[in-house]
Design an enzyme around this catalytic site. Structure first.
Site, mmCIF file in Angstrom:
data_model
loop_
_atom_site.group_PDB
_atom_site.id
_atom_site.type_symbol
_atom_site.label_atom_id
_atom_site.label_comp_id
_atom_site.label_asym_id
_atom_site.label_seq_id
_atom_site.Cartn_x
_atom_site.Cartn_y
_atom_site.Cartn_z
ATOM 1 N N SER A 1 33.944 42.599 44.815
ATOM 2 C CA SER A 1 34.312 42.974 43.453
ATOM 3 C C SER A 1 33.101 43.041 42.533
ATOM 4 O O SER A 1 32.218 43.864 42.717
ATOM 5 C CB SER A 1 35.370 41.996 42.936
ATOM 6 N N ASP B 1 39.091 47.875 40.849
ATOM 7 C CA ASP B 1 40.446 47.407 40.575
ATOM 8 C C ASP B 1 40.569 46.940 39.123
ATOM 9 O O ASP B 1 41.622 46.467 38.698
ATOM 10 C CB ASP B 1 40.884 46.310 41.546
#
Length: 436
Positions: A93, A235
């Site tokens: 991430s 995301d």
């Protein structure tokens, strides 16, 4: 390795090993009994090796592996939902390039529940001694998956165009780099893309949603209507207004919630957020008659609440925005497209629109922990209670152990910024003593 709030994450080839990835694949295969899985990765240089290790484990369990290659996390979730299969994303991430991580989606494209996660962890432990590193691996490139995902987002605007909007995109040199500029251009927007040239080591480096300096300057220099900054696996997204001001996840969710409520499509007039959400958000929602449901930190807990209650919108201040009608997880490109569509339909600029939420001064400090974070947190409870009582209704205190990093996260909000800063300093000192 242990699961955190967003899968397993650590320094690649050191804390997170290829052997672990292979074992995880076997555990996932056995936990779900799936015949087919999909994998995707961000742009870190360690990604291909972890993809091969996962494929080795899945192949050892006679599971067919569909490989998306470089793909945003929500694209993997979309394929899982479309084909009703499990999936794994290889990404750390927003972490630096030298880290990597493994995020598992259950069949249907949703993150693991606590029960499902416990089942996978038990299988990992049960088969810890298995050696499958050298097992043959077979994958099949699945190009329709990415095309289907992109078309799905375009379809979320229900035929509306972004023509006339100038949008700056900061792709974080991450998974969205090959896709976001093309998608927003397909929607009709004029696009200026920055940090869209990944080299394996520049992901999240002074760019993306973790550093908005460049996109703020670019939006102003270009005279753009807004900017959208993604993290490494896309995301989540943060926005920048036409004047260069930050529009965080709280504000994006607030704007979308008000828009959906006005259209009568915000189910039960309820939005779901976490304990980290700014007090200003709660006040803004109360003013509009919108109910706020609060969960633990982690978008999977937001998703659980949305799914259990049939609600459609939720997310986190960090930029995880979940619109359950079109996604099973946080989706930066979808949220960005929906925000841009709202700006297109509204007569006001994004800078004017963002004023709907007046954030309460918030201080967030991360305190590194060498040992057990929960033990340190337990030792702080007296000081936490004292600070909370002192603030009473004028603010709040939240101290928690990070679910992804060895940190204690200290957060203080108060209408009086100086008071919030003072209490933050007190709690940080208490945390430093507790972890020493």
């Amino acid at each position: 390795m242990k699961f955190g709030t967003d899968g397993v994450r650590g320094r690649a080839h050191d804390e997170l090993t290829l052997a672990f990835a292979t074992r995880l694949a076997r555990a996932v295969a056995r936990a779900f009994g799936t015949a087919t899985v999909v994998i995707g990765r961000d742009t870190r240089e360690s990604g291909p090796a972890f993809a091969s290790a996962l494929a080795s484990g899945f192949s050892a369990e006679n599971v067919v592996v569909l490989d998306l290659g470089v793909a945003p996390t929500p694209a993997v979730a979309h394929v899982c939902a479309s084909l009703d299969i499990a999936g794994v994303v290889i990404s750390a991430s927003h972490n630096p390039w030298h880290d990597n991580g493994l995020k598992v989606f259950a069949p249907g494209g949703e993150k693991l529940t606590d029960i499902q996660q416990a089942a996978v962890e038990a299988l990992l432990e049960e088969h810890a001694a298995e050696q499958t590193d050298d097992a043959a691996s077979t994958t099949t490139a699945y190009e329709p998956g990415l095309d289907g995902y992109m078309n799905h987002i375009v379809g979320a605007l229900e035929g509306r165009s972004l023509a006339g909007l100038h949008i700056v995109l900061d792709c974080a040199n991450g998974a969205v780099s090959p896709f976001a500029p093309a998608m927003f251009e397909a929607l009709g927007a004029t696009v200026t893309a920055i940090h869209a040239d990944p080299d394996g080591r520049n992901i999240n480096e002074a760019c993306g949603s973790t550093d908005l300096t460049d996109i703020q300057a670019k939006v102003i220099a270009e005279g753009a209507d807004l900017g959208l900054a993604f993290d490494g696996d896309a995301d989540r997204v943060l926005a920048v207004s036409n004047t260069g001001e930050v529009v965080d996840g709280d504000t994006i969710i607030a704007l979308l919630a008000i828009d959906l409520a006005a259209a009568g499509t915000l189910v039960e007039n309820t939005v779901v957020v976490t304990v980290m959400t700014n007090l200003g958000f709660h006040r803004a929602m109360h003013a509009k008659g919108i109910t706020v449901d609060i969960t633990k930190v982690g978008d999977r807990y937001v998703l659980e609440s949305l799914g259990a209650n049939g609600w459609v919108l939720g997310g986190e201040q960090s930029g995880h925005v979940i619109y359950r009608r079109f996604a099973t997880t946080g989706d930066g490109m979808l949220a960005g497209a929906l925000l841009a569509d709202l700006v297109q339909r509204d007569e006001r600029s994004l800078d004017e629109m963002r004023q709907i939420l007046q954030p309460v001064p918030q201080y967030l400090v991360n305190v590194p922990v060498a040992g057990d974070a929960q033990t340190a947190l337990d030792a702080m409870q007296g000081e936490i209670a004292s600070c909370d009582a002192e603030l009473a209704d004028s603010g709040r205190v939240l101290v928690r152990a990070s679910g992804t990093e060895p940190l204690l996260r200290v957060m203080v909000e108060a209408d009086d910024a100086a008071r919030a800063a003072t209490i933050t300093d007190r709690l940080v000192r208490a945390a430093q003593i507790a972890v020493s």
